[in-house]
Design a protein around this motif. Structure first.
Motif, PDB file in Angstrom:
ATOM      1  N   SER A 140     -14.787  53.525 -34.101  1.00 13.93           N
ATOM      2  CA  SER A 140     -13.593  52.779 -33.713  1.00 13.93           C
ATOM      3  C   SER A 140     -12.400  53.719 -33.657  1.00 13.93           C
ATOM      4  O   SER A 140     -12.335  54.716 -34.382  1.00 13.93           O
ATOM      5  CB  SER A 140     -13.317  51.634 -34.693  1.00 13.93           C
ATOM      6  N   LEU A 141     -11.441  53.370 -32.803  1.00 15.50           N
ATOM      7  CA  LEU A 141     -10.306  54.247 -32.510  1.00 15.50           C
ATOM      8  C   LEU A 141      -8.998  53.561 -32.872  1.00 15.50           C
ATOM      9  O   LEU A 141      -8.777  52.398 -32.530  1.00 15.50           O
ATOM     10  CB  LEU A 141     -10.313  54.609 -31.022  1.00 15.50           C
ATOM     11  N   PHE A 142      -8.124  54.295 -33.553  1.00 13.30           N
ATOM     12  CA  PHE A 142      -6.793  53.809 -33.905  1.00 13.30           C
ATOM     13  C   PHE A 142      -5.760  54.683 -33.189  1.00 13.30           C
ATOM     14  O   PHE A 142      -5.692  55.887 -33.404  1.00 13.30           O
ATOM     15  CB  PHE A 142      -6.582  53.870 -35.420  1.00 13.30           C
ATOM     16  N   ALA A 143      -4.971  54.054 -32.306  1.00 13.32           N
ATOM     17  CA  ALA A 143      -3.941  54.782 -31.554  1.00 13.32           C
ATOM     18  C   ALA A 143      -2.571  54.438 -32.116  1.00 13.32           C
ATOM     19  O   ALA A 143      -2.248  53.262 -32.321  1.00 13.32           O
ATOM     20  CB  ALA A 143      -4.002  54.423 -30.073  1.00 13.32           C
ATOM     21  N   ILE A 144      -1.767  55.450 -32.341  1.00 15.04           N
ATOM     22  CA  ILE A 144      -0.450  55.256 -32.929  1.00 15.04           C
ATOM     23  C   ILE A 144       0.592  55.971 -32.072  1.00 15.04           C
ATOM     24  O   ILE A 144       0.343  57.071 -31.548  1.00 15.04           O
ATOM     25  CB  ILE A 144      -0.420  55.765 -34.397  1.00 15.04           C
ATOM     26  N   THR A 145       1.742  55.340 -31.891  1.00  9.56           N
ATOM     27  CA  THR A 145       2.839  55.930 -31.132  1.00  9.56           C
ATOM     28  C   THR A 145       3.807  56.589 -32.100  1.00  9.56           C
ATOM     29  O   THR A 145       4.392  55.912 -32.956  1.00  9.56           O
ATOM     30  CB  THR A 145       3.570  54.848 -30.307  1.00  9.56           C
ATOM     31  N   GLY A 146       3.965  57.907 -31.964  1.00 11.18           N
ATOM     32  CA  GLY A 146       4.803  58.637 -32.906  1.00 11.18           C
ATOM     33  C   GLY A 146       6.253  58.196 -32.866  1.00 11.18           C
ATOM     34  O   GLY A 146       6.914  58.102 -33.913  1.00 11.18           O
ATOM     35  N   GLN A 147       6.754  57.940 -31.671  1.00 16.79           N
ATOM     36  CA  GLN A 147       8.135  57.475 -31.512  1.00 16.79           C
ATOM     37  C   GLN A 147       8.207  56.586 -30.283  1.00 16.79           C
ATOM     38  O   GLN A 147       7.763  56.984 -29.201  1.00 16.79           O
ATOM     39  CB  GLN A 147       9.095  58.650 -31.376  1.00 16.79           C
ATOM     40  N   SER A 148       8.749  55.402 -30.440  1.00 14.33           N
ATOM     41  CA  SER A 148       8.831  54.475 -29.318  1.00 14.33           C
ATOM     42  C   SER A 148       9.881  54.932 -28.311  1.00 14.33           C
ATOM     43  O   SER A 148      10.959  55.387 -28.690  1.00 14.33           O
ATOM     44  CB  SER A 148       9.181  53.078 -29.820  1.00 14.33           C
ATOM     45  N   ASN A 149       9.552  54.778 -27.038  1.00 12.24           N
ATOM     46  CA  ASN A 149      10.469  55.186 -25.983  1.00 12.24           C
ATOM     47  C   ASN A 149      11.476  54.104 -25.621  1.00 12.24           C
ATOM     48  O   ASN A 149      12.308  54.307 -24.737  1.00 12.24           O
ATOM     49  CB  ASN A 149       9.684  55.592 -24.725  1.00 12.24           C
ATOM     50  N   ILE A 150      11.429  52.960 -26.304  1.00 10.54           N
ATOM     51  CA  ILE A 150      12.394  51.893 -26.029  1.00 10.54           C
ATOM     52  C   ILE A 150      13.062  51.358 -27.296  1.00 10.54           C
ATOM     53  O   ILE A 150      14.256  51.089 -27.298  1.00 10.54           O
ATOM     54  CB  ILE A 150      11.740  50.736 -25.242  1.00 10.54           C
ATOM     55  N   SER A 323      15.481  62.922 -38.859  1.00 13.44           N
ATOM     56  CA  SER A 323      16.061  61.598 -38.710  1.00 13.44           C
ATOM     57  C   SER A 323      14.995  60.516 -38.832  1.00 13.44           C
ATOM     58  O   SER A 323      13.818  60.751 -38.543  1.00 13.44           O
ATOM     59  CB  SER A 323      16.768  61.486 -37.353  1.00 13.44           C
ATOM     60  N   ASP A 324      15.404  59.330 -39.258  1.00 12.29           N
ATOM     61  CA  ASP A 324      14.465  58.216 -39.373  1.00 12.29           C
ATOM     62  C   ASP A 324      14.270  57.483 -38.050  1.00 12.29           C
ATOM     63  O   ASP A 324      13.499  56.537 -37.966  1.00 12.29           O
ATOM     64  CB  ASP A 324      14.923  57.236 -40.458  1.00 12.29           C
ATOM     65  N   THR A 325      14.986  57.925 -36.995  1.00 13.79           N
ATOM     66  CA  THR A 325      14.813  57.350 -35.661  1.00 13.79           C
ATOM     67  C   THR A 325      14.821  58.474 -34.630  1.00 13.79           C
ATOM     68  O   THR A 325      15.060  59.637 -34.954  1.00 13.79           O
ATOM     69  CB  THR A 325      15.951  56.373 -35.306  1.00 13.79           C
ATOM     70  N   GLY A 326      14.600  58.076 -33.382  1.00 16.94           N
ATOM     71  CA  GLY A 326      14.738  59.026 -32.287  1.00 16.94           C
ATOM     72  C   GLY A 326      16.185  59.108 -31.829  1.00 16.94           C
ATOM     73  O   GLY A 326      17.107  58.762 -32.582  1.00 16.94           O
ATOM     74  N   SER A 327      16.399  59.525 -30.589  1.00 25.21           N
ATOM     75  CA  SER A 327      17.765  59.738 -30.094  1.00 25.21           C
ATOM     76  C   SER A 327      18.013  58.969 -28.797  1.00 25.21           C
ATOM     77  O   SER A 327      18.615  59.485 -27.871  1.00 25.21           O
ATOM     78  CB  SER A 327      18.024  61.233 -29.892  1.00 25.21           C
ATOM     79  N   THR A 328      17.494  57.741 -28.734  1.00 26.04           N
ATOM     80  CA  THR A 328      17.780  56.867 -27.597  1.00 26.04           C
ATOM     81  C   THR A 328      18.428  55.584 -28.109  1.00 26.04           C
ATOM     82  O   THR A 328      18.208  55.178 -29.256  1.00 26.04           O
ATOM     83  CB  THR A 328      16.522  56.508 -26.792  1.00 26.04           C
ATOM     84  N   VAL A 329      19.212  54.965 -27.256  1.00 24.30           N
ATOM     85  CA  VAL A 329      19.854  53.698 -27.597  1.00 24.30           C
ATOM     86  C   VAL A 329      19.532  52.700 -26.493  1.00 24.30           C
ATOM     87  O   VAL A 329      19.861  52.927 -25.325  1.00 24.30           O
ATOM     88  CB  VAL A 329      21.384  53.845 -27.740  1.00 24.30           C
ATOM     89  N   SER A 330      18.864  51.607 -26.846  1.00 21.47           N
ATOM     90  CA  SER A 330      18.553  50.540 -25.896  1.00 21.47           C
ATOM     91  C   SER A 330      19.476  49.359 -26.182  1.00 21.47           C
ATOM     92  O   SER A 330      19.597  48.916 -27.332  1.00 21.47           O
ATOM     93  CB  SER A 330      17.092  50.107 -26.020  1.00 21.47           C
ATOM     94  N   ALA A 368       9.550  46.159 -25.605  1.00 19.65           N
ATOM     95  CA  ALA A 368      10.616  45.429 -24.922  1.00 19.65           C
ATOM     96  C   ALA A 368      10.621  43.965 -25.339  1.00 19.65           C
ATOM     97  O   ALA A 368      11.682  43.377 -25.610  1.00 19.65           O
ATOM     98  CB  ALA A 368      10.458  45.560 -23.411  1.00 19.65           C
ATOM     99  N   ALA A 369       9.449  43.342 -25.384  1.00 20.28           N
ATOM    100  CA  ALA A 369       9.361  41.930 -25.768  1.00 20.28           C
ATOM    101  C   ALA A 369       9.873  41.716 -27.184  1.00 20.28           C
ATOM    102  O   ALA A 369      10.528  40.702 -27.478  1.00 20.28           O
ATOM    103  CB  ALA A 369       7.913  41.452 -25.644  1.00 20.28           C
ATOM    104  N   ALA A 370       9.602  42.677 -28.069  1.00 19.82           N
ATOM    105  CA  ALA A 370      10.020  42.543 -29.465  1.00 19.82           C
ATOM    106  C   ALA A 370      11.542  42.553 -29.596  1.00 19.82           C
ATOM    107  O   ALA A 370      12.125  41.673 -30.231  1.00 19.82           O
ATOM    108  CB  ALA A 370       9.407  43.659 -30.304  1.00 19.82           C
TER     109      ALA A 370
END
Length: 453
Positions: A140-150, A323-330, A368-370
């Motif tokens: 089984s495979l577990f995929a994780i996103t290191g940093q969300s782009n949104i 930093s505890d976040t990335g560097s984008t602002v949505s 985006a939905a979240a």
């Protein structure tokens, strides 16, 4: 915009190299081909060194991060009883792997996003334990996103260690993480991770990489073969002998050998700046987010924006901190009456000020939905639904406005954005810009989604 600005020095160095050199297809033994192979090997070594990869890792060059994810998805040995676990706050390229999983009878399980993106570690632990594996159970495979782009959320990488201890193979999408954050494969030995170089230092496009353990490659089952991946092919017949080098078995056709020297130079360039980037970017993002939150319309004092993504809890204070976040602002914008201003208008007005913003869902529907609070609407989708159908049902354009900072961003960029948003508080300026936008067809966009003008 999702791609780093390319440094002038990198372009000059690479152009000079091409001017003085002759490169050939790496699948030959001519002098020009030997030079290409040497440059490819140097680029591979540079990638491994940049991410502090132990000797058991190798690098497979791909056209982009998406192709690297597809390579894992199509080759992973999903069978009935297997599971593919992934985060809802992920790029579409990560979601796409579920097609390979379900076609082979494997189950797909989503880790829900929090209201601000990312995932809750305790919830994730429970889901991983629920599908706990043993040596005699299917892979089984577990995929994780290191940093969300949104949502700008960073994943707690300790979850990878937990998943591995439970028997999962682990796949890290580091496309958004790698450009501005240090990451060590020695400290976090994920089975495979994907990156895209233009996101890291702007040039070249058309080159990504799968950085992967050789032991993980051995369990992958390629559904086909191509030029460069094989040593002997029986024709007619069924005999195929794969290439001896593990990475060559997965690099279909000819790699982008003309641009690989730029990868080596680009990593060298980024290495010089990366220790300082988190400090600079956290200060810029913190200042921008704080300033935007304070802006009000002149007439009603209604807030101009609502920031939906995560922002740094505090600006960093020293080099070496992460930093505890990335560097984008949505965010989304509001008029003086508190009604949402269409994203397409904001993008149009920003373009007139020579500011490049991105609008939409950033190929991340779960994230985006979240942050938009439309998870229940997402459940109502049906086969064949279009984006226009979805927007019409919700009654407005979907998505957010995203402001991205990266390697080349400075205070002037932030000031330009703040000045632009401040102009939106002025009724006369906003009305004039709205009329221009309407003349250029903006009202047609709103009519198609049933949004009032």
């Amino acid at each position: 915009m999702g791609g780093s600005l390319y440094p002038e020095s990198l372009i000059r160095v690479h152009t000079d190299f091409l001017y003085k050199s002759i490169m050939g297809n790496t699948h030959s033994v001519s002098n020009s081909s030997k030079l290409s192979l040497k440059c490819a090997d140097e680029a591979r070594a540079a990638v491994l060194a940049f991410f502090k990869a132990p000797p058991e890792y190798t690098v497979i060059f791909t056209p982009n991060a998406t192709a690297a994810l597809k390579l894992v998805g199509e080759s992973y040995p999903f069978i009935e009883g297997s599971h593919y676990l992934l985060c809802a706050d992920s790029h579409n390229s990560v979601h796409g792997i579920r097609q390979f999983a379900t076609s082979r009878g494997a189950g797909v399980c989503y880790i829900p996003s929090t209201n601000h993106g990312g995932f809750d570690p305790h919830t994730t632990k429970s889901i991983l334990l629920r599908h706990r594996l043993a040596k005699d159970l299917p892979p089984s495979l577990f995929a994780i996103t290191g940093q969300s782009n949104i949502t700008n959320s960073k994943a707690p990488l300790s979850t990878i260690e937990l998943a591995q201890s439970l028997g999962y193979h682990t796949l890290l999408d580091a496309a958004a993480l790698a450009p501005t954050s240090s990451f060590s494969l020695t400290e976090t030995p994920v089975d495979a991770m994907v990156i895209s170089f233009y996101k890291m230092f702007g040039f070249p496009t058309g080159v990504g990489a799968l950085i992967v353990k050789k032991s993980f490659l051995k369990i992958l089952e390629r559904p086909w073969f191509a030029g460069g991946t094989v040593e002997v092919v029986q024709v007619p017949g069924n005999i195929v002998t794969r290439s001896q080098e593990p990475h060559e078995q997965f690099e279909d056709g000819t790699i982008n050998y003309l641009t690989l020297p730029a990868v080596t130079d680009g990593l060298r360039f980024l290495s010089a700046y990366l220790p300082f980037l988190p400090l600079r970017l956290s200060c810029l993002v913190f200042h921008m987010a704080t300033s935007l939150s304070k802006m009000r319309h002149d007439s009603t004092r209604i807030p101009v924006v609502r920031i939906l993504s995560r922002v740094p809890s505090r600006p960093l204070m020293s080099v070496g901190e992460l930093s505890d976040t990335g560097s984008t602002v949505s965010l989304i914008f509001f008029d003086p009456l508190g009604q949402m201003i269409p994203n397409s208008f904001i993008e149009y007005a920003a373009t007139k000020q020579n500011i490049s913003l991105r609008t939409g869902c950033m190929c991340n529907p779960g994230g985006a939905a979240a942050i938009l609070g439309i998870q229940e609407d997402m459940k109502k989708l049906y086969p064949g639904v279009t984006l226009k159908d979805f927007e019409h049902a919700v009654g407005r354009e979907l998505g957010v406005v995203r402001i991205s900072l990266g390697l080349g961003s400075n205070f002037q960029d932030v000031w330009n954005v703040l000045n632009f948003v401040q102009q939106l508080t002025n009724e006369e300026w906003r009305s004039g810009m709205w009329n221009q936008w309407a003349r250029d067809g903006g009202d047609t966009i709103l009519e198609s989604v049933g949004q009032a003008i």
